[in-house]
Design a protein around this motif. Structure first.
Motif, short mmCIF file in Angstrom:
data_model
loop_
_atom_site.label_atom_id
_atom_site.label_comp_id
_atom_site.label_asym_id
_atom_site.label_seq_id
_atom_site.Cartn_x
_atom_site.Cartn_y
_atom_site.Cartn_z
N ASP A 127 0.82 -1.22 0.00
CA ASP A 127 0.00 0.00 0.00
C ASP A 127 0.85 1.27 0.00
O ASP A 127 0.37 2.33 -0.42
CB ASP A 127 -0.93 -0.01 1.22
CG ASP A 127 -2.00 1.08 1.12
OD1 ASP A 127 -2.74 1.07 0.11
OD2 ASP A 127 -2.07 1.92 2.03
N VAL A 129 3.27 1.81 -1.95
CA VAL A 129 3.49 2.12 -3.36
C VAL A 129 2.18 2.37 -4.10
O VAL A 129 2.06 3.33 -4.87
CB VAL A 129 4.26 0.96 -4.04
CG1 VAL A 129 4.47 1.25 -5.52
CG2 VAL A 129 5.59 0.74 -3.35
N LEU A 130 1.18 1.50 -3.86
CA LEU A 130 -0.05 1.57 -4.63
C LEU A 130 -1.13 2.45 -4.01
O LEU A 130 -2.09 2.82 -4.69
CB LEU A 130 -0.61 0.15 -4.84
CG LEU A 130 0.29 -0.81 -5.62
CD1 LEU A 130 -0.41 -2.16 -5.78
CD2 LEU A 130 0.65 -0.24 -6.98
N PRO A 132 -1.09 5.71 -3.10
CA PRO A 132 -1.25 6.97 -3.83
C PRO A 132 -1.93 6.80 -5.18
O PRO A 132 -2.70 7.66 -5.61
CB PRO A 132 0.20 7.46 -4.00
CG PRO A 132 0.94 6.83 -2.86
CD PRO A 132 0.30 5.49 -2.67
N LEU A 133 -1.64 5.68 -5.87
CA LEU A 133 -2.29 5.41 -7.15
C LEU A 133 -3.80 5.25 -6.96
O LEU A 133 -4.61 5.77 -7.75
CB LEU A 133 -1.70 4.15 -7.78
CG LEU A 133 -2.24 3.73 -9.15
CD1 LEU A 133 -1.78 4.72 -10.21
CD2 LEU A 133 -1.75 2.32 -9.50
N ASN A 134 -4.18 4.55 -5.90
CA ASN A 134 -5.61 4.34 -5.61
C ASN A 134 -6.30 5.65 -5.23
O ASN A 134 -7.50 5.82 -5.48
CB ASN A 134 -5.75 3.32 -4.48
CG ASN A 134 -7.20 2.90 -4.27
OD1 ASN A 134 -7.92 2.64 -5.22
ND2 ASN A 134 -7.61 2.84 -3.02
N ASP A 135 -5.55 6.58 -4.63
CA ASP A 135 -6.14 7.88 -4.26
C ASP A 135 -6.37 8.77 -5.48
O ASP A 135 -7.29 9.59 -5.50
CB ASP A 135 -5.22 8.61 -3.27
CG ASP A 135 -5.13 7.89 -1.93
OD1 ASP A 135 -6.07 7.14 -1.61
OD2 ASP A 135 -4.11 8.06 -1.24
N MET A 136 -5.54 8.59 -6.51
CA MET A 136 -5.61 9.46 -7.68
C MET A 136 -6.58 8.97 -8.75
O MET A 136 -7.17 9.76 -9.48
CB MET A 136 -4.22 9.61 -8.31
CG MET A 136 -3.23 10.40 -7.49
SD MET A 136 -1.68 10.68 -8.40
CE MET A 136 -1.11 9.00 -8.63
N LEU A 137 -6.73 7.65 -8.86
CA LEU A 137 -7.48 7.08 -9.98
C LEU A 137 -8.71 6.32 -9.51
O LEU A 137 -8.74 5.79 -8.39
CB LEU A 137 -6.59 6.12 -10.77
CG LEU A 137 -5.31 6.70 -11.40
CD1 LEU A 137 -4.47 5.59 -12.01
CD2 LEU A 137 -5.66 7.75 -12.45
N VAL A 142 -7.31 1.49 -11.56
CA VAL A 142 -6.24 0.89 -10.76
C VAL A 142 -6.10 -0.59 -11.11
O VAL A 142 -4.98 -1.09 -11.31
CB VAL A 142 -6.53 1.05 -9.25
CG1 VAL A 142 -5.50 0.28 -8.42
CG2 VAL A 142 -6.53 2.52 -8.85
N VAL A 145 -4.42 -0.91 -14.48
CA VAL A 145 -2.97 -0.68 -14.41
C VAL A 145 -2.26 -1.91 -13.86
O VAL A 145 -1.22 -2.34 -14.39
CB VAL A 145 -2.67 0.55 -13.53
CG1 VAL A 145 -1.17 0.66 -13.27
CG2 VAL A 145 -3.18 1.82 -14.20
N LEU A 146 -2.80 -2.51 -12.79
CA LEU A 146 -2.17 -3.70 -12.21
C LEU A 146 -2.22 -4.88 -13.17
O LEU A 146 -1.27 -5.69 -13.22
CB LEU A 146 -2.85 -4.07 -10.89
CG LEU A 146 -2.71 -3.05 -9.76
CD1 LEU A 146 -3.31 -3.60 -8.48
CD2 LEU A 146 -1.25 -2.68 -9.53
#
Length: 296
Positions: A127, A129-130, A132-137, A142, A145-146
């Protein structure tokens, strides 16, 4: 040589002592024409002598001693065995790193049943690493992307750790053996059938090595994919997902939540992940020109 090399390879698997014993017997047989136990008893054990006879490389010379079957083939196979990489080098065998990756994969599987392990791996490590990605998209992006990440890593690992040309050669040998066996049956050639049966057993041994080689990249693929999948599971059922009230999935239509089942016990987020993964993995393989089926 076609049938000799696999026999020498099986001896080499028993250890360097067996290949040394074979080299000793080969030298004695070439010097004297034939070889007896008395000629080499000072250099190898009776067990090694018996193993050479059992392998079919050392055959009886009508009571006049023993001779090496296909000495040129044995000499060539021994040279190839000496030049072959060790277990720690790249090849069809498993290195110590492959075995460590296998142990790591087994440990990661515990995350599916133990909440404490899942919280440490997904919530405490992945979490970072991922998150911030989950907060933005949006969550569906998400997952997309994964799916691209896992598809790319899986394709690269398969391309580097699997020898598809070798598998293709093995399939060609099996097809050729089948045709020769059929022809021998038609002409009722029992001697040829016996030889082909021996060759078939050797090819079956090679096939076991192929299965081992196919499983090797799967260990590394799971080592990468399982933590990401555990993070998705942790987000959906633990941390919560910010999503629209209604999700529209291809084929399955509208679903109220990512955790809802859409095909038996299979939930919406898993379906969306696999749809994305299957689609983009094919695109990635085409783009990178990676073959994942046996080729000749």
């Amino acid at each position: 040589m076609a049938r000799t090399a696999p026999k020498v390879e099986r001896l080499a698997e028993d250890g360097e002592a067996m290949t040394d014993a074979l080299s000793t017997v080969l030298a004695a047989a070439e010097e004297n024409g034939t070889v007896t136990w008395g000629d080499v008893s000072d250099d190898l054990t009776s067990g090694e002598w018996g193993r050479l006879i059992e392998s079919g490389l050392l055959i009886d010379a009508d009571g006049e001693g023993f001779v090496i079957d296909d000495p040129d083939g044995v000499r060539e196979a021994l040279e190839e065995s000496d030049a072959a990489p060790s277990d720690d080098d790249e090849g069809s065998g498993w290195s110590k790193w492959d075995k460590l990756a296998g142990l790591g994969t087994l440990g990661l599987f515990a995350g599916y049943s133990l909440t404490s392990v899942r919280d440490v791996i997904a919530g405490g490590v992945i979490d970072i690493v991922l998150g911030p990605l989950n907060d933005m998209l949006p969550f569906y992006v998400v997952i997309l992307v994964l799916a691209i990440i896992t598809g790319t890593t899986s394709t690269i690992l398969q391309d580097n750790l699997m020898d598809m040309s070798g598998m293709g050669d093995h399939q060609e040998k099996m097809e050729d053996l089948k045709e020769r066996r059929k022809a021998a049956k038609e002409r009722d050639d029992q001697e040829a059938l016996d030889r082909l049966e021996e060759e078939q057993m050797e090819l079956m041994t090679d096939q076991m090595g192929m299965f081992k080689q196919q499983f090797r990249p799967m260990v590394w693929i799971m080592l990468v994919n399982i933590p990401l999948f555990l993070w998705l599971y942790w987000i959906v059922f633990g941390a919560g997902v910010d999503a629209s009230p209604v999700i529209t999935l291809p084929i399955f239509g509208e679903v109220e939540a990512w955790s809802n089942s859409v095909a038996g016990p299979v939930q919406a987020w898993i379906v969306w992940y696999f749809l994305c993964s299957l689609s983009f993995t094919q695109i990635i393989r085409k783009a990178l020109n990676v073959e994942t089926t046996p080729t000749g």
